[in-house]
Design a protein around this motif. Structure first.
Motif, PDB file in Angstrom:
ATOM      1  N   LYS A  47       0.816  -1.171   0.056  1.00  0.00           N
ATOM      2  CA  LYS A  47      -0.106  -0.080   0.005  1.00  0.00           C
ATOM      3  C   LYS A  47       1.007   1.313   0.160  1.00  0.00           C
ATOM      4  O   LYS A  47       1.623   1.320   0.668  1.00  0.00           O
ATOM      5  N   LEU A  48       0.617   2.148  -1.002  1.00  0.00           N
ATOM      6  CA  LEU A  48       1.523   3.519  -0.990  1.00  0.00           C
ATOM      7  C   LEU A  48       0.604   4.614  -1.172  1.00  0.00           C
ATOM      8  O   LEU A  48      -0.534   4.564  -1.845  1.00  0.00           O
ATOM      9  N   ASP A  49       0.571   5.541  -0.491  1.00  0.00           N
ATOM     10  CA  ASP A  49      -0.170   6.973  -0.184  1.00  0.00           C
ATOM     11  C   ASP A  49       0.730   8.013  -0.232  1.00  0.00           C
ATOM     12  O   ASP A  49       1.304   8.302   0.732  1.00  0.00           O
ATOM     13  N   THR A  50       1.140   8.490  -1.453  1.00  0.00           N
ATOM     14  CA  THR A  50       2.288   9.378  -1.524  1.00  0.00           C
ATOM     15  C   THR A  50       1.952  10.932  -2.376  1.00  0.00           C
ATOM     16  O   THR A  50       0.830  10.527  -2.810  1.00  0.00           O
ATOM     17  N   VAL A  51       2.881  11.634  -2.340  1.00  0.00           N
ATOM     18  CA  VAL A  51       2.613  12.880  -3.292  1.00  0.00           C
ATOM     19  C   VAL A  51       3.733  13.173  -4.094  1.00  0.00           C
ATOM     20  O   VAL A  51       4.974  13.066  -3.526  1.00  0.00           O
ATOM     21  N   VAL A  52       3.762  13.670  -5.406  1.00  0.00           N
ATOM     22  CA  VAL A  52       4.787  13.924  -6.089  1.00  0.00           C
ATOM     23  C   VAL A  52       4.716  15.324  -6.305  1.00  0.00           C
ATOM     24  O   VAL A  52       3.559  15.884  -6.537  1.00  0.00           O
ATOM     25  N   THR A  53       5.767  15.991  -6.244  1.00  0.00           N
ATOM     26  CA  THR A  53       5.616  17.720  -6.393  1.00  0.00           C
ATOM     27  C   THR A  53       6.752  17.731  -7.221  1.00  0.00           C
ATOM     28  O   THR A  53       8.121  17.543  -6.974  1.00  0.00           O
ATOM     29  N   PHE A  54       6.600  18.678  -8.328  1.00  0.00           N
ATOM     30  CA  PHE A  54       7.744  19.515  -9.181  1.00  0.00           C
ATOM     31  C   PHE A  54       7.782  20.811  -8.662  1.00  0.00           C
ATOM     32  O   PHE A  54       6.573  21.737  -8.941  1.00  0.00           O
ATOM     33  N   THR A  55       8.741  21.440  -8.283  1.00  0.00           N
ATOM     34  CA  THR A  55       8.865  23.047  -8.213  1.00  0.00           C
ATOM     35  C   THR A  55       9.891  23.429  -9.130  1.00  0.00           C
ATOM     36  O   THR A  55      11.172  22.745  -9.128  1.00  0.00           O
ATOM     37  N   LEU A  56       9.597  24.416  -9.914  1.00  0.00           N
ATOM     38  CA  LEU A  56      10.520  25.043 -10.819  1.00  0.00           C
ATOM     39  C   LEU A  56      10.915  26.296 -10.386  1.00  0.00           C
ATOM     40  O   LEU A  56      10.099  27.268  -9.927  1.00  0.00           O
ATOM     41  N   LYS A  57      12.299  26.846 -10.558  1.00  0.00           N
ATOM     42  CA  LYS A  57      12.796  28.215 -10.402  1.00  0.00           C
ATOM     43  C   LYS A  57      13.595  28.500 -11.451  1.00  0.00           C
ATOM     44  O   LYS A  57      14.415  27.861 -11.507  1.00  0.00           O
ATOM     45  N   ARG A  58      13.398  29.743 -12.008  1.00  0.00           N
ATOM     46  CA  ARG A  58      14.333  30.216 -12.908  1.00  0.00           C
ATOM     47  C   ARG A  58      15.669  30.315 -12.339  1.00  0.00           C
ATOM     48  O   ARG A  58      15.839  31.007 -11.339  1.00  0.00           O
ATOM     49  N   VAL A  59      16.620  30.224 -12.915  1.00  0.00           N
ATOM     50  CA  VAL A  59      18.232  30.583 -12.471  1.00  0.00           C
ATOM     51  C   VAL A  59      18.869  30.789 -13.771  1.00  0.00           C
ATOM     52  O   VAL A  59      18.315  30.956 -14.943  1.00  0.00           O
ATOM     53  N   GLN A  60      20.269  31.450 -13.502  1.00  0.00           N
ATOM     54  CA  GLN A  60      20.830  32.037 -14.821  1.00  0.00           C
ATOM     55  C   GLN A  60      21.056  31.334 -15.910  1.00  0.00           C
ATOM     56  O   GLN A  60      20.965  31.631 -16.917  1.00  0.00           O
ATOM     57  N   THR A  61      21.189  29.962 -15.653  1.00  0.00           N
ATOM     58  CA  THR A  61      21.621  28.981 -16.748  1.00  0.00           C
ATOM     59  C   THR A  61      20.563  28.102 -17.194  1.00  0.00           C
ATOM     60  O   THR A  61      20.633  27.385 -17.746  1.00  0.00           O
ATOM     61  N   GLY A  62      19.195  28.469 -16.785  1.00  0.00           N
ATOM     62  CA  GLY A  62      18.130  27.863 -17.005  1.00  0.00           C
ATOM     63  C   GLY A  62      16.805  27.761 -16.144  1.00  0.00           C
ATOM     64  O   GLY A  62      16.424  28.683 -15.594  1.00  0.00           O
ATOM     65  N   THR A  63      16.708  26.439 -15.556  1.00  0.00           N
ATOM     66  CA  THR A  63      15.756  26.209 -14.763  1.00  0.00           C
ATOM     67  C   THR A  63      15.920  25.119 -13.567  1.00  0.00           C
ATOM     68  O   THR A  63      16.514  24.104 -13.972  1.00  0.00           O
ATOM     69  N   ARG A  64      15.886  25.351 -12.541  1.00  0.00           N
ATOM     70  CA  ARG A  64      16.263  24.377 -11.317  1.00  0.00           C
ATOM     71  C   ARG A  64      14.923  23.603 -11.164  1.00  0.00           C
ATOM     72  O   ARG A  64      13.755  24.452 -11.102  1.00  0.00           O
ATOM     73  N   LEU A  65      14.939  22.504 -11.276  1.00  0.00           N
ATOM     74  CA  LEU A  65      13.798  21.533 -11.125  1.00  0.00           C
ATOM     75  C   LEU A  65      14.069  20.856 -10.225  1.00  0.00           C
ATOM     76  O   LEU A  65      15.099  19.987  -9.788  1.00  0.00           O
TER      77      LEU A  65
END
Length: 158
Positions: free
Chosen positions: A102-120
């Motif tokens: 049994k699995l009850d989890t959460v997947v979260t993606f957070t994006l932040k713009r940085v000088q060289t692209g995007t931090r994921l």
């Protein structure tokens, strides 16, 4: 046990898979790759019934095990364009031990713009140990591959 102590005890028994990387892509490109069902199917698994709208319920299908039919039941929890996307990831069965527990989890993606692209930052949280040891180990390896493929898919969209 008071409520705060109960919450602390619960948190002590769970763990997360976290991948934090900077991609040479614009946030818009990564956002599209993680919130478009067709593109998601290329780097993770093909979702059934997916829409990037809070409350949307969708599924992924994987290999069944024991009492579990292999269906991962998901629900979109948060959509903050170009910043954060989260969904519930539920599957398995109480009768299973190891794969398919049994699995009850959460997947979260957070994006932040940085000088060289995007931090994921990808966090798959809520693994209860030791019950979810197998899922935690297998999915930890799987998420590394998924994020590598996500970079390739995003690069093709840039």
């Amino acid at each position: 046990m008071n409520n705060l102590a109960a919450q602390s005890a619960h948190l002590a028994d769970t763990t997360s898979i976290v991948i934090d990387e900077v991609f040479p892509h614009r946030a818009e490109v990564l956002w599209r790759a993680i919130t478009n069902g067709d593109l998601m199917g290329r780097w993770m698994m093909k979702p059934n019934g997916f829409a990037p709208e809070v409350g949307n319920r969708f599924t992924f299908q994987t290999t069944p095990a024991g009492a579990w039919d292999g269906t991962i039941r998901c629900e979109v929890l948060e959509v903050a364009p170009l910043e954060r996307f989260a969904f519930a990831w539920r599957g398995g069965d109480e009768a299973n031990v190891g794969y398919g527990s049994k699995l009850d989890t959460v997947v979260t993606f957070t994006l932040k713009r940085v000088q060289t692209g995007t931090r994921l930052r990808m966090e798959h949280s809520g693994f209860v140990l030791p019950k979810n040891d197998t899922a935690y180990t297998n999915m930890g390896k799987g998420w590394v591959k998924c994020v590598e493929t996500l970079s390739t898919v995003a690069g093709e969209q840039a």
